[in-house]
Design an enzyme around this catalytic site. Structure first.
Site, PDB file in Angstrom:
ATOM      1  CG  ASP A 166      -1.623  -1.130   1.492  1.00 13.49           C
ATOM      2  OD1 ASP A 166      -1.548  -2.302   0.655  1.00 13.49           O
ATOM      3  OD2 ASP A 166      -2.555  -1.280   2.203  1.00 13.49           O
ATOM      4  CD  GLU A 396      -0.356  -6.347   8.940  1.00 14.51           C
ATOM      5  OE1 GLU A 396      -0.656  -5.665  10.209  1.00 14.51           O
ATOM      6  OE2 GLU A 396      -0.889  -6.066   8.042  1.00 14.51           O
TER       7      GLU A 396
HETATM    8  C1  GLC Z   1      -2.875  -4.847   3.916  1.00 18.86           C
HETATM    9  C2  GLC Z   1      -1.414  -5.272   3.131  1.00 18.86           C
HETATM   10  C3  GLC Z   1      -2.082  -6.278   1.896  1.00 18.86           C
HETATM   11  C4  GLC Z   1      -2.562  -7.374   2.548  1.00 18.86           C
HETATM   12  C5  GLC Z   1      -3.984  -7.116   3.356  1.00 18.86           C
HETATM   13  C6  GLC Z   1      -4.425  -7.972   4.273  1.00 18.86           C
HETATM   14  O1  GLC Z   1      -3.559  -4.169   3.218  1.00 18.86           O
HETATM   15  O2  GLC Z   1      -0.844  -4.188   2.646  1.00 18.86           O
HETATM   16  O3  GLC Z   1      -0.749  -6.561   1.172  1.00 18.86           O
HETATM   17  O4  GLC Z   1      -3.233  -8.159   1.546  1.00 18.86           O
HETATM   18  O5  GLC Z   1      -3.527  -5.971   4.364  1.00 18.86           O
HETATM   19  O6  GLC Z   1      -3.361  -8.740   4.966  1.00 18.86           O
END
Ligand code: GLC
Length: 426
Positions: A166, A396
Site C-alpha cells: 500500500d 504481520e
Molecule cells: C494490507 C496489506 C495487503 C494485505 C492486507 C491483508 O492491506 O498491505 O498486502 O493483503 O493487508 O493482510
C-alpha cells in the site's frame, strides 16, 4: 549447512493460527484488523494448507473464487460476512456482485498456489483443480483485456491497495497527484487495532478513498477507470507475479485445462515477458516499477524488484547484480529483506511497506534466487524469516533493524509461510 531451525511446536502453532482464523472454508488475514477474505493472502494460505490438508487448501481458493466478477476479475476483498471492524466496507465500494466485494484486485498469486496444490494432490481432487484452472484463466484474461487493452506487455495497477504494498515509497510520486478530497466520510478502524506509527497516515487514507470514490462513480468500468485515473502504474510486483502465474497456468494446462487454451496463454506470456524485461533499469541495477502517466521509471529500489526472479526474465548478469545488492543488504540489517532498501530515502523500518520485512515477500524472493542458481542467497533469506518468526512470533511484518514483530498478530500468511519453509528441510 542450514542454520534454519524449524520447530515442531511452531509448526503446530502455525496450524493453530490458520485454524483460529478459519471462518468456514476461508481464512481471514487476522482477527479484528482484517475480518474478511483477502485475495493474495488466501493464495499463500492455500499453499500453507497444502502442506497438510489438500481439501482445505482447495476450499480456500474456491471461496475466493466466489467473489470472481463476471468479467473475470478476482477482487482484493470478498466480504463473505458482515463485520464492522474494517473501513472501507461494502457500502463504500458500491459494487454489484452476487456477494459483496471490493472493486479492485491484488497481485494474482492464485494460479501459482493452484499449481503448488496440484503438485501435491491425488487424482480424486482433479475435478476441483480443473474448475479452479478455469477461474485462473478467466482472471488472467481479465488482466490482459482490462488492464493492458493496448497490448503493451505491462498491466496497469490503479490503486495502491492493488499492489498489495500500500504505502511503498514507489507510489509517493504518482500518489501525490491524487487529491485528498473525498465524498465518503472516513472512519478509520485500523488505528484502533494497531499503533498509528506502523500504519499509513491520514492524508494517505484520504487519497486511498478518493480513488475508491472516483472508480465507484465510474461504475467500476475498466476502460473509464483507465482513462480517468490520476494513479496508473506498472507495478513491478504485479507484473512479475502475473507472468509467474501465467507460466504456472501453462504448466497446468495439459492435465487440467480445456483443449486449445495454450496458444492464448503463450501469447499473453510473450507480451508480458517483453514488458517485464523492459522494467530493468541498468543504472540502478534493479527492476523498477513505472509511472504509466509520465512514462518514467520510479527510481526506488524495493524488495518487489526481486520478484522477476520468479520468472525466466532476468539475465545471468542481472541476477548477479541483484544478488550482490541483496547480499550487501542482508549484511547491513539484523533481518532481511527490508521491503524498501535501507539506503533509499523513503525507508522507514517500522512503517508497513516502507521498510518492514514481510514473510510472503521473503518466500517468493528465496524461491526466485533458488530458481536462478543462487542457493546461498535463498538460504539466508529463509533463515532470516524463520529466525524472526521464532524469536518474535507470527506478526504481520517485522522490523529489519531488530526483527521485532509489528502490526497485527497471529497472522495467517506469516503462519502459512512458516509451514512452507518447514518443507524446505526435506
Ligand atoms: C494490507 C496489506 C495487503 C494485505 C492486507 C491483508 O492491506 O498491505 O498486502 O493483503 O493487508 O493482510
Amino acid at each position: 549447512m542450514t542454520l534454519m531451525t524449524i520447530s515442531t511446536d511452531l509448526m503446530s502453532r502455525a496450524k493453530a493460527i490458520l485454524a483460529a482464523n478459519d471462518r468456514g472454508g476461508y481464512t481471514v488475514p487476522t482477527h479484528g484488523l482484517y475480518p474478511f477474505q483477502w485475495n493474495w493472502d488466501s493464495a499463500f494460505v492455500a499453499m500453507g494448507f497444502a502442506t497438510y490438508d489438500i481439501d482445505r487448501a482447495l476450499s480456500e481458493l474456491e471461496r475466493l473464487a466466489e467473489g470472481q466478477w463476471d468479467n473475470g476479475m478476482i477482487p482484493h476483498i470478498v466480504f463473505h460476512a458482515p463485520a464492522d471492524s474494517y473501513f472501507p466496507g461494502p457500502e463504500v465500494w458500491g459494487t454489484h456482485h452476487r456477494i459483496a466485494t471490493s472493486g479492485i484486485t491484488q497481485p494474482p498469486v492464485f494460479a501459482i498456489a493452484l499449481k503448488f496444490i496440484a503438485e501435491r494432490a491425488d487424482a480424486s481432487f482433479a475435478p476441483r483443480i480443473r474448475a479452479l484452472f478455469q477461474v485462473a484463466d478467466r482472471y488472467h484474461r481479465w488482466f490482459a483485456e482490462a488492464r493492458d487493452p493496448a497490448g503493451t506487455g505491462l498491466v496497469s495497477t490503479l490503486h495502491n491497495w492493488e499492489t498489495g504494498r500500500d504505502n511503498s515509497p514507489e507510489w509517493d510520486g504518482p500518489f501525490a497527484r491524487v487529491p485528498e478530497t473525498t465524498t465518503t466520510v472516513i472512519r478509520r478502524r485500523d488505528t484502533g487495532h494497531v499503533d498509528a506509527a506502523m500504519r499509513p497516515t491520514d492524508a494517505e487514507y484520504r487519497r486511498y478513498i478518493h480513488l475508491v470514490d472516483m472508480y465507484r462513480d465510474l461504475g467500476w468500468q475498466p476502460s473509464r477507470m483507465l482513462s480517468a485515473t490520476p494513479f496508473r502504474v506498472a507495478d513491478i510486483g504485479t507484473n512479475a507475479i502475473l507472468l509467474a502465474a501465467e507460466n504456472a497456468l501453462l504448466s497446468l494446462a495439459p492435465a487440467y485445462g480445456t483443449q486449445g487454451l495454450e496458444p492464448a496463454i503463450e501469447a499473453r506470456i510473450g507480451r508480458l515477458s517483453r514488458g517485464l524485461a523492459g522494467l530493468w533499469h541498468e543504472e540502478k541495477g534493479w527492476f523498477l516499477s513505472r509511472d504509466l502517466i509520465t512514462g518514467k521509471p520510479i527510481p526506488v529500489r524495493t524488495s518487489a524488484g526481486l520478484l522477476p526472479l520468479l520468472t525466466g526474465i532476468p539475465t545471468p548478469a542481472q541476477v548477479r547484480q541483484m544478488q550482490a545488492v541483496a547480499t550487501a543488504h542482508l549484511d547491513s540489517v539484523a533481518f532481511g529483506m527490508a521491503s524498501t532498501l535501507p539506503t533509499e530515502v523513503g525507508f522507514e523500518p517500522r512503517r508497513y511497506w516502507r521498510g518492514p520485512v514481510w514473510a510472503i515477500m521473503n518466500w517468493m524472493i528465496a524461491e526466485g534466487f533458488a530458481r536462478h542458481g543462487c542457493p546461498g542467497a535463498a538460504e539466508r533469506i529463509r533463515t532470516d524469516t524463520v529466525a524472526s518468526i521464532s524469536r518474535h512470533g507470527f506478526g504481520e511484518y517485522f522490523d529489519p533493524t531488530t526483527g521485532a514483530s509489528l502490526g497485527g498478530e497471529a497472522f495467517s500468511w506469516t503462519a502459512a509461510i512458516y509451514l512452507l519453509l518447514s518443507g524446505n528441510d526435506e
